[in-house]
Design a protein around this motif. Sequence first.
Motif, PDB file in Angstrom:
ATOM      1  N   VAL A  21      41.452  51.122  55.018  1.00 51.47           N
ATOM      2  CA  VAL A  21      42.530  50.258  55.491  1.00 51.47           C
ATOM      3  C   VAL A  21      42.372  48.847  54.951  1.00 51.47           C
ATOM      4  N   ASP A  22      41.209  48.581  54.352  1.00 48.71           N
ATOM      5  CA  ASP A  22      40.907  47.225  53.911  1.00 48.71           C
ATOM      6  C   ASP A  22      41.882  46.748  52.848  1.00 48.71           C
ATOM      7  N   VAL A  23      42.366  45.557  53.026  1.00 42.19           N
ATOM      8  CA  VAL A  23      43.176  44.893  52.007  1.00 42.19           C
ATOM      9  C   VAL A  23      42.389  43.681  51.531  1.00 42.19           C
ATOM     10  N   ILE A  24      42.229  43.587  50.222  1.00 41.19           N
ATOM     11  CA  ILE A  24      41.473  42.475  49.656  1.00 41.19           C
ATOM     12  C   ILE A  24      42.312  41.829  48.561  1.00 41.19           C
ATOM     13  N   GLU A  25      41.901  40.653  48.137  1.00 46.70           N
ATOM     14  CA  GLU A  25      42.543  40.014  47.008  1.00 46.70           C
ATOM     15  C   GLU A  25      41.505  39.948  45.893  1.00 46.70           C
ATOM     16  N   VAL A  26      41.908  40.402  44.705  1.00 42.36           N
ATOM     17  CA  VAL A  26      40.966  40.536  43.600  1.00 42.36           C
ATOM     18  C   VAL A  26      41.525  39.870  42.358  1.00 42.36           C
ATOM     19  N   CYS A  27      40.685  39.113  41.675  1.00 36.13           N
ATOM     20  CA  CYS A  27      41.093  38.534  40.399  1.00 36.13           C
ATOM     21  C   CYS A  27      41.066  39.617  39.327  1.00 36.13           C
ATOM     22  N   GLU A  28      42.162  39.721  38.579  1.00 35.01           N
ATOM     23  CA  GLU A  28      42.254  40.742  37.538  1.00 35.01           C
ATOM     24  C   GLU A  28      41.281  40.490  36.395  1.00 35.01           C
ATOM     25  N   GLU A  29      40.851  39.273  36.225  1.00 34.42           N
ATOM     26  CA  GLU A  29      39.989  38.943  35.094  1.00 34.42           C
ATOM     27  C   GLU A  29      38.512  38.997  35.445  1.00 34.42           C
ATOM     28  N   CYS A  30      38.123  38.339  36.531  1.00 33.27           N
ATOM     29  CA  CYS A  30      36.687  38.192  36.792  1.00 33.27           C
ATOM     30  C   CYS A  30      36.211  38.998  37.986  1.00 33.27           C
ATOM     31  N   ASP A  31      37.135  39.770  38.631  1.00 28.04           N
ATOM     32  CA  ASP A  31      36.755  40.662  39.725  1.00 28.04           C
ATOM     33  C   ASP A  31      36.184  39.924  40.939  1.00 28.04           C
ATOM     34  N   THR A  32      36.562  38.668  41.093  1.00 27.21           N
ATOM     35  CA  THR A  32      36.199  37.974  42.325  1.00 27.21           C
ATOM     36  C   THR A  32      37.062  38.514  43.457  1.00 27.21           C
ATOM     37  N   VAL A  33      36.456  38.687  44.623  1.00 27.99           N
ATOM     38  CA  VAL A  33      37.135  39.273  45.776  1.00 27.99           C
ATOM     39  C   VAL A  33      37.212  38.250  46.908  1.00 27.99           C
ATOM     40  N   TRP A  34      38.414  38.153  47.484  1.00 27.35           N
ATOM     41  CA  TRP A  34      38.581  37.436  48.740  1.00 27.35           C
ATOM     42  C   TRP A  34      39.012  38.444  49.792  1.00 27.35           C
ATOM     43  N   LEU A  35      38.425  38.338  50.946  1.00 29.29           N
ATOM     44  CA  LEU A  35      38.746  39.295  52.003  1.00 29.29           C
ATOM     45  C   LEU A  35      40.046  38.898  52.675  1.00 29.29           C
ATOM     46  N   GLU A  36      40.631  39.872  53.349  1.00 30.22           N
ATOM     47  CA  GLU A  36      41.862  39.627  54.082  1.00 30.22           C
ATOM     48  C   GLU A  36      41.671  38.436  55.018  1.00 30.22           C
ATOM     49  N   GLY A  37      42.613  37.498  54.960  1.00 29.44           N
ATOM     50  CA  GLY A  37      42.534  36.339  55.840  1.00 29.44           C
ATOM     51  C   GLY A  37      41.756  35.181  55.264  1.00 29.44           C
ATOM     52  N   GLN A  38      41.010  35.445  54.169  1.00 31.35           N
ATOM     53  CA  GLN A  38      40.281  34.366  53.514  1.00 31.35           C
ATOM     54  C   GLN A  38      41.233  33.684  52.550  1.00 31.35           C
ATOM     55  N   SER A  39      41.239  32.372  52.529  1.00 31.19           N
ATOM     56  CA  SER A  39      42.107  31.730  51.558  1.00 31.19           C
ATOM     57  C   SER A  39      41.448  31.795  50.184  1.00 31.19           C
ATOM     58  N   VAL A  40      42.292  31.927  49.163  1.00 36.72           N
ATOM     59  CA  VAL A  40      41.784  32.034  47.794  1.00 36.72           C
ATOM     60  C   VAL A  40      41.348  30.649  47.347  1.00 36.72           C
ATOM     61  N   SER A  41      40.064  30.404  47.447  1.00 43.74           N
ATOM     62  CA  SER A  41      39.513  29.104  47.088  1.00 43.74           C
ATOM     63  C   SER A  41      38.057  29.316  46.712  1.00 43.74           C
ATOM     64  N   MET A  42      37.424  28.241  46.280  1.00 44.88           N
ATOM     65  CA  MET A  42      36.018  28.329  45.913  1.00 44.88           C
ATOM     66  C   MET A  42      35.104  28.181  47.125  1.00 44.88           C
ATOM     67  N   ASP A  43      35.695  28.025  48.318  1.00 46.23           N
ATOM     68  CA  ASP A  43      34.873  27.837  49.510  1.00 46.23           C
ATOM     69  C   ASP A  43      34.103  29.093  49.870  1.00 46.23           C
ATOM     70  N   ALA A  44      34.764  30.254  49.728  1.00 45.09           N
ATOM     71  CA  ALA A  44      34.123  31.510  50.119  1.00 45.09           C
ATOM     72  C   ALA A  44      34.738  32.636  49.308  1.00 45.09           C
ATOM     73  N   TYR A  45      33.886  33.444  48.742  1.00 42.78           N
ATOM     74  CA  TYR A  45      34.374  34.600  47.973  1.00 42.78           C
ATOM     75  C   TYR A  45      33.211  35.552  47.795  1.00 42.78           C
ATOM     76  N   THR A  46      33.541  36.761  47.336  1.00 40.18           N
ATOM     77  CA  THR A  46      32.489  37.703  46.968  1.00 40.18           C
ATOM     78  C   THR A  46      32.905  38.326  45.640  1.00 40.18           C
ATOM     79  N   ASP A  47      32.159  39.308  45.192  1.00 41.03           N
ATOM     80  CA  ASP A  47      32.495  39.983  43.940  1.00 41.03           C
ATOM     81  C   ASP A  47      32.776  41.448  44.212  1.00 41.03           C
ATOM     82  N   LEU A  48      33.481  42.083  43.275  1.00 39.66           N
ATOM     83  CA  LEU A  48      33.883  43.461  43.486  1.00 39.66           C
ATOM     84  C   LEU A  48      32.676  44.390  43.623  1.00 39.66           C
ATOM     85  N   ASP A  49      31.647  44.181  42.821  1.00 37.69           N
ATOM     86  CA  ASP A  49      30.488  45.085  42.869  1.00 37.69           C
ATOM     87  C   ASP A  49      29.843  45.140  44.246  1.00 37.69           C
TER      88      ASP A  49
END
Length: 73
Positions: A21-49
Amino acid sequence: MDWCPRCDQGWVVRCRVREQVDVIEVCEECDTVWLEGQSVSMDAYTDLDPYMSGIGKEPLWSNLEPLERGAQR
Ligand SMILES: [Zn+2]
């Protein structure tokens, strides 16, 4: 869609993880992941792996179902 603030080279696309059910936001180029509800910024992120291994899946785009147009790979 947001432009990736980390690599500045790709779009951040909302995706659903297949069979989850998880919805995430992923950069098509560098595979950086932001979780649902996280704003897309450099404050907090994870990676696809680590994100995908954390839920027991291979870190492949084939395991993601884009919810927005423009996600082509
Ligand atoms: Zn990026």
